[in-house]
Motif scaffolding. Structure first.
Motif, short mmCIF file in Angstrom:
data_model
loop_
_atom_site.label_atom_id
_atom_site.label_comp_id
_atom_site.label_asym_id
_atom_site.label_seq_id
_atom_site.Cartn_x
_atom_site.Cartn_y
_atom_site.Cartn_z
N ASP A 74 0.82 -1.02 0.07
CA ASP A 74 -0.02 -0.07 0.04
C ASP A 74 0.84 1.37 -0.07
O ASP A 74 1.61 1.54 1.08
N GLY A 82 -1.19 -7.51 1.77
CA GLY A 82 -1.71 -8.84 1.05
C GLY A 82 -0.61 -9.30 0.18
O GLY A 82 0.58 -8.98 0.14
N TYR A 103 -6.08 -9.68 1.08
CA TYR A 103 -5.57 -8.31 1.54
C TYR A 103 -6.19 -8.32 3.01
O TYR A 103 -7.11 -8.86 3.41
N GLN A 108 -9.49 -3.68 2.29
CA GLN A 108 -10.71 -4.27 1.36
C GLN A 108 -11.65 -3.17 1.16
O GLN A 108 -11.92 -2.35 1.96
N ASN A 113 -7.90 -3.48 -4.52
CA ASN A 113 -8.11 -4.62 -5.49
C ASN A 113 -8.23 -4.65 -6.82
O ASN A 113 -7.66 -5.16 -7.71
N CYS A 116 -5.00 -3.78 -8.52
CA CYS A 116 -4.04 -4.79 -8.24
C CYS A 116 -4.37 -5.49 -9.58
O CYS A 116 -3.36 -6.09 -10.55
#
Length: 198
Positions: A74, A82, A103, A108, A113, A116
């Motif tokens: 992050d 994660g 994660y 979340q 996500n 990614c």
């Protein structure tokens, strides 16, 4: 030895995907402890009990050319939150799966996500020239199934009694995919979502 994959760092606005190393052990355990993710019976998230085997398996698969694992960093906190990977890689057929993704609870539903998956799909289709990217998830993991569909992947089917988990339960696996011909539309949709949110 196949050389289709090679460790590479992928970076976006929110995240940096850094090739997995054994030195990430403590940070991965810290991330997994946020929400005690290993307690989710339908996922495979490392815990104190299995972290060494988790790292060994991922790095051995990378050596064999059947996987490329990453940790998810992050960028806002500069902390690992994660892990994800390419797996079930079939280099001669230009196919791979994106999976083994998890994660920390705190990130979340934050857009991490989506970014990614965007970075992984972009690299697969635009650099590796993959012809198809698969996603597989436990039939009971409804959050994961919904997230995969939101990406624009199409459900191909369900592999019934596909695996037996450590407790002896049978796992039905739901298979999704995105084809190279679908990538331009999926990419546009993901970019629209990311730009709208951030």
């Amino acid at each position: 030895m196949q050389t289709w994959l090679s460790p590479i760092t992928l970076e976006g606005n929110l995240v940096k995907l850094v090739p997995l190393q054994k030195s990430h052990k403590k940070d991965l355990l810290d991330a997994a402890s946020d929400g005690k993710l290993w307690e989710l019976w339908f996922t495979s998230v490392p815990s104190e009990k299995n972290i060494d085997a988790y790292l060994e398996d991922a790095l051995n698969a990378q050596k064999e050319g059947s996987a490329q694992p990453w940790v998810i960093l992050d960028k806002a906190s500069n902390r690992i939150v994660g892990s994800t990977r390419y797996l079930n890689v079939e280099a001669p057929h230009k196919r791979l799966e994106i999976g083994a993704t998890w994660y920390a609870k705190r990130v979340q539903r934050t857009g991490i996500n989506t970014e990614c998956k965007y970075l992984l799909l972009q690299h697969a289709f635009e650099t590796l020239n993959a012809i198809a990217v698969e996603f597989r998830t436990h039939a009971h993991n409804l959050a994961s199934r919904n997230a995969i569909q939101r990406l624009g992947a199409k459900q191909e089917g369900i592999l019934r009694n596909h695996r037996i988990d450590p407790q002896g339960n049978y796992r039905d696996t739901v298979v999704f995919s995105i084809l190279e011909s679908e990538w331009p539309t999926v990419k546009y949709s993901l970019e629209y979502r990311m730009n709208k949110k951030y």
